[in-house]
Design a protein around this motif. Sequence first.
Motif, PDB file in Angstrom:
ATOM      1  N   GLY A   1      12.221   7.563 -11.141  1.00  0.00           N
ATOM      2  CA  GLY A   1      13.301   7.806 -12.087  1.00  0.00           C
ATOM      3  C   GLY A   1      14.655   7.349 -11.584  1.00  0.00           C
TER       4      GLY A   1
ATOM      5  N   ALA B   1      12.432  14.053  -2.795  1.00  0.00           N
ATOM      6  CA  ALA B   1      12.742  14.325  -4.205  1.00  0.00           C
ATOM      7  C   ALA B   1      14.159  14.858  -4.366  1.00  0.00           C
ATOM      8  N   ARG B   2      14.598  15.688  -3.417  1.00  0.00           N
ATOM      9  CA  ARG B   2      15.958  16.255  -3.497  1.00  0.00           C
ATOM     10  C   ARG B   2      17.029  15.194  -3.278  1.00  0.00           C
TER      11      ARG B   2
ATOM     12  N   GLU C   1       6.198   7.619  -8.019  1.00  0.00           N
ATOM     13  CA  GLU C   1       6.027   8.718  -8.963  1.00  0.00           C
ATOM     14  C   GLU C   1       5.878  10.048  -8.234  1.00  0.00           C
ATOM     15  N   ARG C   2       5.027  10.063  -7.236  1.00  0.00           N
ATOM     16  CA  ARG C   2       4.692  11.312  -6.538  1.00  0.00           C
ATOM     17  C   ARG C   2       5.910  11.935  -5.862  1.00  0.00           C
ATOM     18  N   HIS C   3       6.795  11.103  -5.342  1.00  0.00           N
ATOM     19  CA  HIS C   3       7.927  11.609  -4.571  1.00  0.00           C
ATOM     20  C   HIS C   3       9.254  11.604  -5.352  1.00  0.00           C
ATOM     21  N   GLY C   4       9.170  11.426  -6.669  1.00  0.00           N
ATOM     22  CA  GLY C   4      10.364  11.548  -7.499  1.00  0.00           C
ATOM     23  C   GLY C   4      11.349  10.412  -7.382  1.00  0.00           C
TER      24      GLY C   4
ATOM     25  N   ALA D   1      10.984   5.019 -16.453  1.00  0.00           N
ATOM     26  CA  ALA D   1      10.445   6.347 -16.123  1.00  0.00           C
ATOM     27  C   ALA D   1      10.554   7.285 -17.322  1.00  0.00           C
TER      28      ALA D   1
ATOM     29  N   ALA E   1      16.625  11.886  -3.637  1.00  0.00           N
ATOM     30  CA  ALA E   1      16.364  10.638  -4.363  1.00  0.00           C
ATOM     31  C   ALA E   1      17.601  10.047  -5.036  1.00  0.00           C
TER      32      ALA E   1
END
Length: 446
Positions: free
Chosen positions: A256, A215-216, A250-253, A263, A218
């Motif tokens: 988007g 997520a960081r 979706e779960r891991h960002g 998104a 992405a």
Amino acid sequence: MAADTDTEQPAPDVTLRVIPRDQHCVSRKDISSSALRVLYRLRDGGFQAYLVGGAVRDLLVGGHPKDFDVATDATPEQVKQLFRNCRLIGRRFRLAHVVFGREIIEVATFRANSDDGSGDREVEGGRLVRDNVYGSVEDDAVRRDFTANALYYSIEDFSVRDYVGGYDDVEHRLLRLIGDPETRYCEDPVRMLRAVRLAAKLGFEIEAATAEPIARLAPLISEAAPARLFEECLKLFLSGHAVDSFLGLERHGLLGVLLPESAKAIASNRSGALRRVVLAGLRNTDERVANDDPVSPAFLFALLLWPAYCRTLYQLQSQGMHAVEAQRRAADRVTVHQLDTIALPRRFSLPMQDIWLLQSRFGARQRKRVFKLLGHPRFRAAFDFLGLRLAASDEHRADVEFWREAQQDPAHVLAAQEAAAAEADEDGEEGEGTRRRRRRRRRKPR
């Protein structure tokens, strides 16, 4: 010159574990005969040769690999000398392709994880742009991405060789990066998408340390080549695990970054209708793949970008723009904006827009318009898409039923509809007690 990030991180522990033939389920009968020919000829030529990567992983979990890759200590040029049906490809990774009709066996030379200056490696901004530094099988295992992909099937004794703990991870259905996850993602951000795709395909859990930076980091994905991201999207959504891939993004960002406007639209849609349409379409896609039915990338992206199109269309119409013009503007705007991330070829983007623009025409029941729409080259795709929209609401159920019947016998359906309309008019007039005549406007003489 940019620093070589591979040489700065500590080398992962390498401990050889040999799993003998009677303790694993990989069998030569499940391996492509072409791959076996390559393995045996390399061995007979005095080289090490292993079936490696996804094929070994998939066979261990009971899958049926489509591709069989070979790793060897022979250089690409030496492989070419052994096989007349071989061609060398690649700049970033020099590979040998041994061609057997429609089947291609990819043969890669063992690669090292560090360069003493004698190899052919180039790093730009932390990204590997060329990596042709050869080494041992141990070196090759360490530089692979996930432990589950660093398993080697030996043609010498039919054992599976594990250098980084991949065999246990496969048994525990765990996807783990080799080395420091953050460094490995920075080397190649697309590995984050690959992690989600493999987890979806295999039903594996992404190991906690491997999942944590995603997520960081992405936003790094947007720096990848748009053409490469297009190919990654096809792998994510056209391999039979589209729903799980979408949920993983979706779960891991990652959604988007890959599909930014869709998104945003999904997040702002409180009813969840747009997300339901996408998931319904992806379930349908998985069913088609399972049945070996074709799925067009145009239809796939019409589905993935539908939330963005709906949101943009609503915004334009709320500004007072005429419906037809707003539809065209919305389609163009969404397409252009998405091209910043994913290189969607025109042969797919134009049919995608047709699917969207035809949706508003399904409410028309006039005879001429019905026959014209039935003859449109994108009618079937647009009609299938209309059916998916029932996942959002029943608003279009009557349209779906009408056009389903119209495809069987449009003339009969239209005649019945006109008769029903006429009967309804007569019933209404009789209720008034008197029959009113329709006044005709007199034509002015020419």
